[in-house]
Design an enzyme around this catalytic site. Structure first.
Site, PDB file in Angstrom:
ATOM      1  N   TYR A  18       0.815  -1.216   0.000  1.00 34.19           N
ATOM      2  CA  TYR A  18       0.000   0.000   0.000  1.00 34.19           C
ATOM      3  C   TYR A  18       0.852   1.271   0.000  1.00 34.19           C
ATOM      4  CZ  TYR A  18      -4.042  -2.972   1.114  1.00 34.19           C
ATOM      5  OH  TYR A  18      -5.020  -3.931   1.097  1.00 34.19           O
ATOM      6  N   LYS A  24       3.048 -15.239   2.530  1.00 32.99           N
ATOM      7  CA  LYS A  24       2.922 -15.993   1.280  1.00 32.99           C
ATOM      8  C   LYS A  24       4.357 -16.322   0.833  1.00 32.99           C
ATOM      9  CE  LYS A  24       0.379 -17.583  -2.122  1.00 32.99           C
ATOM     10  NZ  LYS A  24      -0.465 -18.779  -1.935  1.00 32.99           N
ATOM     11  N   ASP A  82      -3.549 -17.794   2.071  1.00 34.97           N
ATOM     12  CA  ASP A  82      -4.750 -18.447   1.503  1.00 34.97           C
ATOM     13  C   ASP A  82      -5.299 -19.489   2.477  1.00 34.97           C
ATOM     14  OD1 ASP A  82      -2.289 -19.559   0.945  1.00 34.97           O
ATOM     15  OD2 ASP A  82      -2.802 -20.278  -1.054  1.00 34.97           O
ATOM     16  N   ASP A  92      -5.198  -6.431   6.049  1.00 41.23           N
ATOM     17  CA  ASP A  92      -6.405  -5.694   5.681  1.00 41.23           C
ATOM     18  C   ASP A  92      -7.543  -6.687   5.423  1.00 41.23           C
ATOM     19  OD1 ASP A  92      -8.120  -3.751   4.829  1.00 41.23           O
ATOM     20  OD2 ASP A  92      -7.059  -3.261   2.982  1.00 41.23           O
ATOM     21  N   ASP A 117     -10.671  -8.008   8.296  1.00 43.37           N
ATOM     22  CA  ASP A 117     -12.102  -7.849   7.996  1.00 43.37           C
ATOM     23  C   ASP A 117     -12.815  -9.192   8.086  1.00 43.37           C
ATOM     24  OD1 ASP A 117     -12.049  -5.165   7.618  1.00 43.37           O
ATOM     25  OD2 ASP A 117     -12.930  -5.201   5.615  1.00 43.37           O
TER      26      ASP A 117
END
Ligand code: NAD
Length: 353
Positions: free
Chosen positions: A142, A187, A219, A243, A247
């Site tokens: 980001y 990852k 994942d 992020d 959520d």
């Protein structure tokens, strides 16, 4: 002891929910002999209306001079037509950057009284879940270089070892006060930044040998949160994965009006806010659930001010309010005692007293 807290009420339901959190803090102050000095400053739409800017310089200065910041929420349809950088929500990104708030802490706690709101089956959830997500907030993709050239675009993902070390320490320190387990999510089967992440987290873990560490690909973590959320205590992860995962974890609890968050910098300085937005659809109607903001204030007591016992008292008062069957409309599934924002705040204060 005296504490200086910067208050940003914001827009929509912001002022209503923050007012209830301030009442809670005042009652904690009286009960435990602390003095909370609140300085109200502007950010978001309210700041645009009064000063023309979404984040006036004075706000940053007052926040920097305070022990912590408590924020309601910003934004609303009134300012939706403004260009990107001028929008109320941009003030939040700017404030996090200005205050170097690199650690985002989001508990996903399901109160057993609100089990009906949980979208996951009873046999998986059992008595409830209690997870803390520790997300790196000022690095990663980001904040990397980005560009678009016609049909080609890129976003660069970078992490420095020092950035990973400081967020990892946060996660281990939080785990030390909980169930002593950290799951680091990355990852590393694909990304170099994730390989550095994993190696660095393992090095930091050497300093916390009494805390269990395991690694999980993102994942798989997304899947495990749904099929076996009870395996998690503290989840440590980077900015983008955090992020998404935070959520997902929050929504397992099923109630947006209940979830607090903290964004921490060095020396335990932090900004505390509910995870929800300014809910313009119910603003000014005494309908908003103030619990996420009240629990954010409890996090402030715990993480910035080191007032563990006081934080517990606030959380127990919230628990007791729910146990007694009091609800705001958003969490009332056929419950009898539906109260307004001020009334539920009053109950919580009564339980504290
Ligand atoms: P929202 O979270 O404000 O609202 C989504 C839904 O949840 C609405 O139906 C709302 O009524 C309900 N809701 C949210 N908080 C509640 C509470 N405490 N009690 C009861 N019900 C609650 O999200 P949105 O509608 O997408 O966004 C509204 C505005 O808030 C937008 O301008 C958005 O940009 C802004 N926003 C701000 C923040 C922030 O300040 N941190 C975060 C998200 C969205």
């Amino acid at each position: 002891m005296k504490y200086n807290i910067a208050i940003i009420k914001g827009d929509g339901i912001g002022p209503e929910i923050v007012d209830e959190a301030l009442k809670v803090l005042n009652s904690i102050g009286e009960k435990f002999g602390h003095e909370f000095c609140f300085t109200e400053v502007l950010a978001g739409g309210a700041a645009i209306d009064q000063t023309g800017e979404n984040l006036p310089l004075e706000t940053i200065e007052v926040c920097k001079a305070s022990d912590a910041v408590l924020l309601g929420a910003v934004g609303g349809p009134k300012w939706d037509s403004l260009p990107g950088q001028k929008r109320p929500e941009k003030a939040l990104l700017a404030i996090r950057k200005e205050l170097n708030l690199y650690a985002n802490i989001r508990p996903a706690v399901m109160f057993k009284e609100l089990k009906e709101s949980c979208p996951i089956k009873d046999e998986i959830i059992g008595e409830g879940i209690d997870i803390v997500i520790v997300r790196e907030l000022t690095g990663g993709i980001y904040f990397g270089e980005r560009n678009t050239h016609g049909d080609y675009a890129y976003d660069k993902m970078e992490y420095k070892k020092a950035e990973i070390e400081r967020i990892a320490r946060r996660a281990f320190e939080i785990a030390a006060k909980r169930n002593r387990k950290v799951t680091s999510v990355d990852k590393s089967n694909v990304l170099d930044t994730s390989r550095l992440w994993r190696k660095t987290v393992e090095e930091v873990a050497e300093e916390y040998r009494d805390i269990r560490l395991n690694h999980m690909y993102v994942d798989n973590a997304a899947m495990q949160l749904v099929i076996n959320p009870k395996q998690f205590d503290v989840i440590l992860t980077g900015n983008m994965f955090g992020d998404i995962i935070s959520d997902e974890a929050s929504m397992i609890t099923g109630s947006i009006g209940m979830l607090p968050s903290a964004s921490l910098g060095d020396n335990n300085f932090g900004m505390y806010e509910p995870i929800h937005g300014s809910a313009p659809d119910i603003a000014g109607q005494n309908k908003a659930n103030p619990i996420a903001t009240i629990l954010s204030a409890a996090m402030m007591l715990r993480y910035t001010l080191g007032l563990e016992k006081e934080a517990d008292v606030v959380e127990k008062a919230v628990q007791k309010t729910l146990e007694e069957g009091y609800r705001t409309a958003d969490i009332a599934k056929g419950h009898e005692k539906v109260l307004g924002t001020r009334e539920i705040g009053k109950r919580i204060v009564e339980f504290i007293d």
